[in-house]
Write a protein that holds these residues in place. Structure first.
Motif, PDB file in Angstrom:
ATOM      1  N   TRP A  43      45.963  50.509  45.125  1.00 31.02           N
ATOM      2  CA  TRP A  43      46.906  49.423  44.803  1.00 31.02           C
ATOM      3  C   TRP A  43      46.972  48.410  45.941  1.00 31.02           C
ATOM      4  O   TRP A  43      46.976  47.202  45.709  1.00 31.02           O
TER       5      TRP A  43
ATOM      6  N   ARG B 185      44.744  47.540  47.982  1.00 28.37           N
ATOM      7  CA  ARG B 185      43.542  46.690  48.003  1.00 28.37           C
ATOM      8  C   ARG B 185      43.635  45.524  47.014  1.00 28.37           C
ATOM      9  O   ARG B 185      42.971  44.518  47.168  1.00 28.37           O
ATOM     10  N   THR B 186      44.471  45.698  45.969  1.00 32.00           N
ATOM     11  CA  THR B 186      44.567  44.610  44.979  1.00 32.00           C
ATOM     12  C   THR B 186      45.435  43.454  45.478  1.00 32.00           C
ATOM     13  O   THR B 186      45.473  42.391  44.858  1.00 32.00           O
TER      14      THR B 186
ATOM     15  N   LYS C 172      45.079  39.442  45.032  1.00 33.67           N
ATOM     16  CA  LYS C 172      43.979  39.053  44.137  1.00 33.67           C
ATOM     17  C   LYS C 172      44.433  37.888  43.267  1.00 33.67           C
ATOM     18  O   LYS C 172      45.503  37.950  42.654  1.00 33.67           O
TER      19      LYS C 172
ATOM     20  N   GLY D 291      44.995  38.481  39.300  1.00 33.10           N
ATOM     21  CA  GLY D 291      45.600  39.761  38.904  1.00 33.10           C
ATOM     22  C   GLY D 291      46.867  39.590  38.076  1.00 33.10           C
ATOM     23  O   GLY D 291      47.634  38.647  38.278  1.00 33.10           O
TER      24      GLY D 291
ATOM     25  N   GLU E  92      44.392  47.981  34.582  1.00 35.59           N
ATOM     26  CA  GLU E  92      43.383  48.051  35.646  1.00 35.59           C
ATOM     27  C   GLU E  92      43.199  46.710  36.344  1.00 35.59           C
ATOM     28  O   GLU E  92      42.711  46.656  37.466  1.00 35.59           O
ATOM     29  N   HIS E  93      43.595  45.635  35.673  1.00 33.58           N
ATOM     30  CA  HIS E  93      43.441  44.318  36.302  1.00 33.58           C
ATOM     31  C   HIS E  93      44.737  43.823  36.934  1.00 33.58           C
ATOM     32  O   HIS E  93      44.829  42.665  37.329  1.00 33.58           O
TER      33      HIS E  93
ATOM     34  N   ALA F 290      47.611  43.462  39.802  1.00 31.55           N
ATOM     35  CA  ALA F 290      47.486  43.368  41.260  1.00 31.55           C
ATOM     36  C   ALA F 290      48.850  43.183  41.908  1.00 31.55           C
ATOM     37  O   ALA F 290      49.757  42.602  41.314  1.00 31.55           O
TER      38      ALA F 290
END
Ligand SMILES: Cc1cc2nc3c(=O)[nH]c(=O)nc-3n(C[C@H](O)[C@H](O)[C@H](O)COP(=O)(O)OP(=O)(O)OC[C@H]3O[C@@H](n4cnc5c(N)ncnc54)[C@H](O)[C@@H]3O)c2cc1C
Length: 598
Positions: A452, A454-455, A458, A461, A503-504, A506
């Motif tokens: 998480w 790392r997102t 983004k 996101g 999954e996308h 952020a």
């Protein structure tokens, strides 16, 4: 991958780790700490902010302080209330133990309201009868005004401080540590400091509470995100009967906070837009104190047929001003305050606008009446999962079956908290040492957080809050009080599509210190898993039973559906299985299914 080095993980050793500091976790901890064991409670909030603190109306026990009572009448009511889906051995155990446990709470310091003669005050609640339904309304719910959960939780917390339980507060459980010998511990994240902790234990107890936040309108606190059930699903275990979510008839309209059933127990009643006491039409005997599923459906029908109140005709009214200001301020002070604050209504003068609101998670992690988590082995035979236990609203033992009776949940958490503590004591006699763990056992838990983080930032996101709201809206629109094939099938599709979109998602905040968005993301993972199994289980169950009411299958179907749903997620697909209801009580004859009328 520097973060995988062991110096980034603090390693703790305890005899028992309990996840959750609600009434269930605290009662279990007390049993073990008083026996001299090294007990840890991990909780994602301060201990006394657990949802138990919000419980209002009371706790059931056949003390017979107001009207004569018997535990077998309590047992009958609970089985009937469950629409015969409750396991009768567990229900017998709970109802027999109730008077003992309530007296014990009294001695531990719970300031119950009192009758003139000094005994514990008991009020009538929904679905309660005497003489197996033949003797009229019972008065079985022991109360500390309308703040019973607050009184119980604070008392148990103080008892645990005395007994030396270790509290790890604002720690988030991320992952169960399991191997071929069962459950060995849990990985957790210190929310305040942003550090990883590995708790190794000879027994792990999941006491993480309900999953009400799967729905948009709920009486549940924001922390009720079903984490324990989702951790079990992550560990490859199924959850049981998740299609049964209870709608409480009287949440404050539009906003959700609960107006306790005690209001109707004390003599309040519901009115529709024609100023009619409509419950007398639906439940001629029990009236406003019929079981919760019955009252919620009646309100939904009144609204659907145009007899709601207000400009949008979307709620009904709960009248209690006739009870008098003195009684309201003495017995229902919290309700008075909630109505003022959330509806702008002084309930000593005007009725409160109410509508059915998601309230309680009947389903959960499957256990036996000792709190041991059970699952089917490869041979199809059910067995307990070594070292793993579940209690309270997170568990499905199953004493509530398809519909819980008010006042039975506070009872469940103390009865099975204690029973589970006793069962863990037995295990500890034979498991005296901590075995070595696989060297990488913490990685999966750690990767959840790092993934998480790392997102963060983004550009394209999806926002966590946005995905959560979409999920809650789908569940609210497609799996509400009344359900049908087409609406649910579309709901399943939409939830599955949204789960893929997650999954996308952020984070917008990548910090490690008190990152509430990170916690919400982890919770959203959990909510989404439970929404998926709830949706699939509900679509598959082609009958109406308790809280699961279908327009297209209006009758209960005991021939095909007198069985529990087991739902898990394997290879990212929901899998359904079933198991029989335990119809055989421990010592008394079984209560076979009958038509349920109130
Ligand atoms: C408004 C309201 C009123 C109610 N009134 C009544 C009533 O009058 N009578 C009755 O019988 N029942 C009532 N209920 C139901 C009853 O209060 C609950 O079912 C019961 O208190 C649940 O207790 P619990 O110990 O299982 O969980 P909770 O009290 O919900 O505690 C869950 C604990 O788990 C912890 N936790 C969860 N996930 C994690 C994680 N990932 N990591 C670390 N910790 C975690 C939380 O921090 C918390 O400490 C009411 C419920 C509500 C919402």
């Amino acid at each position: 991958m520097g973060y995988l080095s062991t110096d980034k993980v603090k390693h703790h050793f305890h005899d028992v780790v309990i996840i959750g500091s609600g009434g269930a976790g605290m009662r279990c901890a007390l049993q073990l700490a008083d026996a001299g064991h090294r007990v840890a409670i991990i909780t994602k909030v301060l201990p006394t902010r657990s949802h138990t603190v919000a419980a209002q109306g009371g706790i059931n026990a056949s003390l017979g302080n107001v009207l004569s009572d018997h535990w077998q009448w309590h047992m009958y009511d609970t089985i009937k209330g469950s629409d015969y889906l409750g396991d009768q051995d567990a229900i017998e155990y709970m109802c027999r133990a109730a008077p003992l446990l309530v007296r014990e709470l009294e001695h531990q310091g719970v300031p119950f309201s009192r009758l003139e003669d000094g005994t514990v005050y008991q009020r009538p609640f929904g679905g309660q009868s005497r003489e197996f339904g033949e003797g009229g309304q019972a008065s079985r719910t022991c109360a500390a005004a309308d703040r019973t959960g607050h009184a119980i939780l604070h008392t148990l917390y103080q008892q645990n401080l005395r007994a030396g339980t270790h509290f790890y507060q604002e720690f988030f459980a991320l992952d169960l540590i399991t191997d071929e010998n069962g459950c060995q511990g849990v990985m957790a994240w210190d929310i305040a400091k942003g550090e990883y902790h590995l708790f190794q234990a000879k027994a792990v107890v999941l006491a993480t509470g309900g999953a009400g936040r799967v729905f948009k309108m709920t009486t549940n606190a924001h922390i009720c995100t079903g984490d324990g059930g989702a951790l079990a699903v992550r560990a490859g275990l199924p959850v049981e009967d998740m299609e049964f979510f209870q709608f409480h008839p009287t949440g404050i309209a539009d906003v959700g906070p609960l107006i306790t059933e005690a209001v109707r127990g004390e003599g309040g009643y519901l009115l529709n837009g024609d100023n009619e006491r409509f419950m007398l039409r639906y439940a001629p005997t029990a009236g406003d104190l019929a079981s919760r599923d019955v009252v919620s459906r009646a309100i939904a029908l009144e609204i659907r047929e145009g007899r709601g109140c207000g400009p949008n005709k979307d709620h009904v009214l709960l009248k209690l001003d006739h009870l008098g200001t003195e009684l309201i301020l003495a017995k229902l002070p919290n309700i008075h305050e909630l109505a003022l604050r959330f509806a702008g209504v002084d309930c000593t003068k005007e009725p409160i606008p109410v509508q059915p609101t998601m309230h309680y998670t009947m389903g959960g992690i499957p256990t036996n009446r000792f709190g041991e988590v059970v699952s089917k082995g490869a041979d199809g035979v059910e067995a307990s999962y070594p070292g793993l236990y579940a209690i309270g609203e997170a568990a499905c033992v199953s004493v509530h079956g398809a519909n819980r009776l008010g006042g039975n949940s506070l009872l469940e958490i103390v009865v099975f908290g204690r029973a589970c503590g006793n069962q863990v004591l037995k295990r500890l006699r034979h498991h005296r040492y901590h075995p070595p763990l696989a060297p990488d056992c913490w990685q999966a838990g750690m990767e959840r957080v790092e993934g998480w983080l790392r997102t963060a930032g983004k550009q394209d996101g999806l926002k966590i809050a946005e995905v959560r709201l979409r999920m809650q809206t789908i569940m609210q629109d497609h799996f509400s009080v009344y359900r049908t094939e087409a609406v649910m099938a579309e709901g399943v599709e939409r939830i599955e599509a949204l789960a893929a979109e997650l999954e996308h998602a952020a984070l917008s905040d990548g910090s490690r210190i008190f990152n509430t968005e990170l916690v919400e993301a982890l919770e959203l993972d959990h909510l989404m898993a439970l929404a998926r199994v709830t949706a699939a289980g509900a679509l598959a169950r082609t009958e109406s039973r308790g809280a699961h009411a279908r327009d297209d299958y209006p009758e209960r179907d005991d021939a095909d559906w007198l069985r529990h749903t087991l739902a898990g997620i394997r290879d990212n697909k929901v899998e359904l299985d079933y198991k029989p209801v335990r119809m055989q009580p421990m010592t008394v004859p079984s209560f076979p299914p009958r038509k349920r009328v109130y």
